[in-house]
Scaffold this active site. Structure first.
Site, PDB file in Angstrom:
ATOM      1  N   SER A   1       1.101  -1.100  -0.140  1.00  0.00           N
ATOM      2  CA  SER A   1       0.008   0.016   0.002  1.00  0.00           C
ATOM      3  C   SER A   1       0.895   1.408   0.044  1.00  0.00           C
ATOM      4  O   SER A   1       1.680   1.468  -0.784  1.00  0.00           O
ATOM      5  CB  SER A   1      -0.918   0.013   1.261  1.00  0.00           C
ATOM      6  OG  SER A   1      -1.944   0.996   1.121  1.00  0.00           O
TER       7      SER A   1
ATOM      8  N   GLU B   1      -9.812  -5.314  -5.227  1.00  0.00           N
ATOM      9  CA  GLU B   1      -9.668  -3.917  -4.594  1.00  0.00           C
ATOM     10  C   GLU B   1     -10.108  -2.977  -5.774  1.00  0.00           C
ATOM     11  O   GLU B   1     -10.603  -3.457  -6.933  1.00  0.00           O
ATOM     12  CB  GLU B   1      -7.940  -3.809  -4.890  1.00  0.00           C
ATOM     13  CG  GLU B   1      -7.001  -4.541  -3.964  1.00  0.00           C
ATOM     14  CD  GLU B   1      -5.886  -4.150  -3.616  1.00  0.00           C
ATOM     15  OE1 GLU B   1      -5.667  -2.933  -3.319  1.00  0.00           O
ATOM     16  OE2 GLU B   1      -4.934  -4.735  -4.137  1.00  0.00           O
TER      17      GLU B   1
ATOM     18  N   HIS C   1      -7.630  -5.678  -0.515  1.00  0.00           N
ATOM     19  CA  HIS C   1      -6.509  -4.739  -0.234  1.00  0.00           C
ATOM     20  C   HIS C   1      -5.458  -5.403   0.811  1.00  0.00           C
ATOM     21  O   HIS C   1      -4.302  -5.061   0.776  1.00  0.00           O
ATOM     22  CB  HIS C   1      -6.737  -3.346   0.149  1.00  0.00           C
ATOM     23  CG  HIS C   1      -5.831  -2.339   0.240  1.00  0.00           C
ATOM     24  ND1 HIS C   1      -4.881  -2.108  -0.910  1.00  0.00           N
ATOM     25  CD2 HIS C   1      -5.289  -1.715   1.262  1.00  0.00           C
ATOM     26  CE1 HIS C   1      -3.915  -1.131  -0.555  1.00  0.00           C
ATOM     27  NE2 HIS C   1      -4.203  -0.907   0.528  1.00  0.00           N
TER      28      HIS C   1
END
Length: 274
Positions: A157, A219, A254
């Protein structure tokens, strides 16, 4: 800056915990180091640096331990795994990671915060990169039998964003780069503006770095298309100087994408593309 050992224990591997005391207490780091029990190779152990160490250190070190048991099949070698974490036991430290992992940004260029309110302080990626390069890596080289020619940086991320920023600005600092669901969207994809200078810097690197990108199919669409398009772009522009892989994990979101792809990413960065 002071670095002190506060804990050491042995289970499957020897694990040390260090605290980096900065002048500002709120900017201390917790460094977790897992070392294999078998004797190191003559050149030292490969090393994997794991961002968001509170969340992902144990996952990466367990995966490396399992994969390296059959290195003849996986090409994954037993490695020293280093978690760059923050004091405390929470998986994530939102304010700290926003500052450490994001390149400088003009606040007006940032999208609205998805949960409302203001974004945390950000733009400290250069300071964090200098800490890793000039303080942490030299210190750990003096403490552990580390192979200087086999070093991997893992980030997820915002940590994936930082991993790309480190590659683009310092392509010779690590041998391999793993960016899982990287936040390329940050600051209107400003990190991509580093690509052109990166290609020139890559000419001066005397080895061929490896970059593994991944995302989960569940995602948001841009979290999948951004790294996928980047992989295609880099393969076209720097194929002879950079090995690039991309994997979309079907059915993963995610966070679940990390355990779903870490084995594949370690194999890729170890030289096995399967």
């Amino acid at each position: 800056m002071e670095i002190r050992l506060i804990k050491s224990h042995e289970e499957k591997r020897k694990i040390d915990e260090w605290i980096v005391d900065e002048k500002e207490p709120d900017y201390s780091y917790r460094i977790l180091v897992s070392q294999p029990k078998e004797p190191p190779p003559p050149s030292g152990y490969p090393v994997i640096y794991v961002l968001d160490g509170n969340a992902f250190f144990h996952l990466v070190e367990e995966t490396n331990g399992l994969q390296s048991r059959r290195s003849d099949k996986t090409a994954v070698q037993a490695a020293i795994v280093i978690g760059i974490a923050y004091p405390g036991e929470k998986y994530f430290a939102p304010d700290r990671r926003f500052f450490d992992f994001t390149p400088p940004a003009v606040s007006n260029d940032l999208p609205p915060h998805p949960r409302g309110g203001e974004w945390p302080e950000n733009g400290g990626a250069d300071l964090f990169l200098n800490f890793i390069k000039n303080d942490l890596k030299p210190f750990l080289r003096n403490q552990y039998p580390i192979c200087v020619s086999s070093q991997t940086l893992f980030g997820h991320s915002l940590g994936g964003l930082f991993t790309l920023y480190a590659l683009f600005t310092n392509p010779g600092l690590f041998t391999n780069y793993i960016a899982t669901s990287p936040s390329i969207w940050w600051n209107n994809q400003a990190v991509l503006s580093e690509r052109h200078a990166f290609l020139e810097k890559l000419e001066k690197v005397n080895f061929k770095p490896r970059l593994f990108l991944s995302a989960g199919s569940e995602e948001k669409e841009y979290m999948v298309t951004d790294p996928k398009e980047l992989a295609v772009d880099l393969q076209r522009a720097a194929n002879s100087r950079l090995s690039v892989g991309f994997f979309e994990a079907e059915g993963e979101n995610h966070l679940s994408v990390v355990p779903a792809t870490i084995s594949r990413s370690l194999r890729f960065t170890s030289g096995s593309d399967s």
